[in-house]
Design a protein around this motif. Structure first.
Motif, mmCIF file in Angstrom:
data_model
loop_
_atom_site.group_PDB
_atom_site.id
_atom_site.type_symbol
_atom_site.label_atom_id
_atom_site.label_comp_id
_atom_site.label_asym_id
_atom_site.label_seq_id
_atom_site.Cartn_x
_atom_site.Cartn_y
_atom_site.Cartn_z
ATOM 1 N N ALA A 1 -4.024 5.003 -5.246
ATOM 2 C CA ALA A 1 -3.665 3.601 -5.498
ATOM 3 C C ALA A 1 -3.426 2.831 -4.197
ATOM 4 O O ALA A 1 -3.635 1.615 -4.159
ATOM 5 N N CYS A 2 -3.022 3.537 -3.139
ATOM 6 C CA CYS A 2 -2.762 2.830 -1.870
ATOM 7 C C CYS A 2 -4.048 2.200 -1.341
ATOM 8 O O CYS A 2 -4.011 1.188 -0.651
ATOM 9 N N ARG A 3 -5.219 2.769 -1.718
ATOM 10 C CA ARG A 3 -6.499 2.230 -1.237
ATOM 11 C C ARG A 3 -6.929 1.016 -2.049
ATOM 12 O O ARG A 3 -7.694 0.184 -1.559
ATOM 13 N N SER A 4 -6.486 0.913 -3.316
ATOM 14 C CA SER A 4 -6.916 -0.207 -4.169
ATOM 15 C C SER A 4 -6.209 -1.520 -3.813
ATOM 16 O O SER A 4 -6.514 -2.550 -4.408
ATOM 17 N N SER B 1 0.839 -1.200 0.000
ATOM 18 C CA SER B 1 0.000 0.000 0.000
ATOM 19 C C SER B 1 0.880 1.258 0.000
ATOM 20 O O SER B 1 0.628 2.207 -0.756
ATOM 21 N N ARG B 2 1.926 1.245 0.840
ATOM 22 C CA ARG B 2 2.845 2.400 0.899
ATOM 23 C C ARG B 2 3.536 2.605 -0.451
ATOM 24 O O ARG B 2 3.695 3.724 -0.921
ATOM 25 N N LEU B 3 3.950 1.504 -1.070
ATOM 26 C CA LEU B 3 4.654 1.605 -2.356
ATOM 27 C C LEU B 3 3.705 2.089 -3.454
ATOM 28 O O LEU B 3 4.073 2.957 -4.257
ATOM 29 N N ALA B 4 2.481 1.552 -3.492
ATOM 30 C CA ALA B 4 1.508 1.969 -4.515
ATOM 31 C C ALA B 4 1.212 3.465 -4.381
ATOM 32 O O ALA B 4 1.009 4.164 -5.384
ATOM 33 N N PHE C 1 -0.474 4.985 4.828
ATOM 34 C CA PHE C 1 -0.883 3.773 4.084
ATOM 35 C C PHE C 1 -2.371 3.548 4.308
ATOM 36 O O PHE C 1 -2.985 4.149 5.192
ATOM 37 N N ALA C 2 -2.930 2.653 3.481
ATOM 38 C CA ALA C 2 -4.350 2.347 3.609
ATOM 39 C C ALA C 2 -4.548 1.110 4.473
ATOM 40 O O ALA C 2 -3.632 0.296 4.650
ATOM 41 N N THR C 3 -5.767 0.993 4.987
ATOM 42 C CA THR C 3 -6.124 -0.158 5.803
ATOM 43 C C THR C 3 -7.626 -0.435 5.618
ATOM 44 O O THR C 3 -8.411 0.515 5.498
#
Ligand code: 2P0
Length: 326
Positions: free
Chosen positions: A140-143, A130-133, A161-163
């Motif tokens: 994109a971190c959410r996808s 997620s961090r990299l996206a 990042f997303a969760t």
């Protein structure tokens, strides 16, 4: 050499990301919350190659220039972060209607991150993915995840990042989205430009960021309570506040077209008739209707009668990004 293929779905924010505190690392000013959709996705393959440079095929066409360097610059970030030196042949197909205002950058960078990291021989935790996206495109971190997803803004690369809201990434709420394609016209202001102008110049921007905090708490409670009416009210209000910041920018800009207002009026008309339907909008003129899954076909038919020339695409909650072969 082996090819690694990933699929990632698009997401639509109910609480919007609109502005970066840090442009390089893509750290946002506020947390955002989205719903991953089942219908629209990007499928991307990455194959390790011995060539000196990466290659990129999109929808069957070999890419060069800006489109290629967008991918190679992102792969350079992935290589720098993971220590890999591997060059890749990337082949990507968007199953996202280009004119639908459903940005493929979220699904695109999420799928690219998964496929590339697998091709580098790495098995990374999803938080890292997620961090990299996020470094490719914020949304994109959410996808990376399915269902309702919160992007925690954090304060730096490690903490942003997303969760997923639910550990199993399932959505208990009966929710659907109908994308109304009111215009296929390309937008004049990209989201990246638009949010930068707004952050730098709009006096309304701090108020938007502040209200996102309240809206986020309230929408999470409404999701927990399975109160779709509340979810729709908050999402609609949050989207309108985001769009209001753009009118306050210098120079001012707006993603609304006359057709956008016609579509909004149709949604309001259905609401006045007792239908549960609200809308959200992103960095473009198209409108996404939030409604109950069970009523979606009926609402789509009612809207189609009011907007006979508007293409409508129905989507339901979708899964997180995954490797489909390895
Ligand atoms: C969102 N949007 O939360 C918001 C609402 C558009 C409007 O995320 O510059 O393509 O690559 O981080 O992620 C679109 O912005 O921007 C977006 P970058 P991105 O979905």
């Amino acid at each position: 050499m082996q090819t690694y293929t990933a699929i990632a779905h698009t997401n639509i924010a109910l609480i919007k990301y609109w502005g970066k505190k840090d442009d390089k690392f893509i750290i946002p000013f506020n947390n955002s919350l989205s719903l991953t959709l089942d219908r629209f996705y990007t499928k991307t393959s990455a194959q390790p190659i011995t060539a000196a440079t990466d290659s990129f095929v999109l929808d069957g066409q070999a890419q060069s220039g800006a489109a290629l360097s967008k991918v190679t610059s992102f792969l350079d970030i992935l290589r720098a972060e993971t220590g890999s030196t591997q060059r890749l042949a990337i082949n990507s197909t968007n199953h996202v209607p280009t004119a639908a205002g459903l940005a493929s950058s979220a699904s695109g960078f999420a799928a690219l991150t998964l496929a590339s990291c697998a091709a580098f021989g790495l098995q990374l935790p999803r938080r890292t993915l997620s961090r990299l996206a996020r470094r490719g495109s914020g949304s994109a971190c959410r996808s990376i995840y399915g269902g309702f997803v919160e992007w925690k803004k954090g304060q730096d690369d490690l903490t942003s990042f997303a969760t997923p809201l639910a550990a199993n990434e399932q959505v208990d709420l009966d929710i659907a989205m109908i994308a109304l394609v009111v215009s296929a016209q390309a937008k004049k202001v990209t989201s990246r430009q638009g949010m930068a102008t707004t952050v730098a110049t709009s006096p309304f921007y701090p108020a938007f960021v502040k209200s996102c905090e309240t809206d986020l708490l309230a929408i999470k409670q409404a999701i927990d309570a399975q109160d779709l009416e509340k979810v729709g009210q908050i999402a609609e209000s949050n989207a309108l506040k985001m769009h209001a910041t753009n009118l306050g920018a210098t120079p001012p800009f707006s993603y609304f077209l006359p057709e956008t207002l016609v579509a909004i009026a149709a949604i309001q008309q259905l609401r006045a008739k007792g239908f549960l339907c609200y809308f959200t909008m992103d960095a473009g003129p198209n409108v996404k209707v939030i409604c109950r899954g069970q009523e979606a076909l009926k609402i789509q038919a009612e809207l189609q009668a009011l907007l006979p020339n508007t293409e409508m695409l129905l989507a339901y909650p979708g899964p997180g990004a995954k490797i489909v072969n390895s």
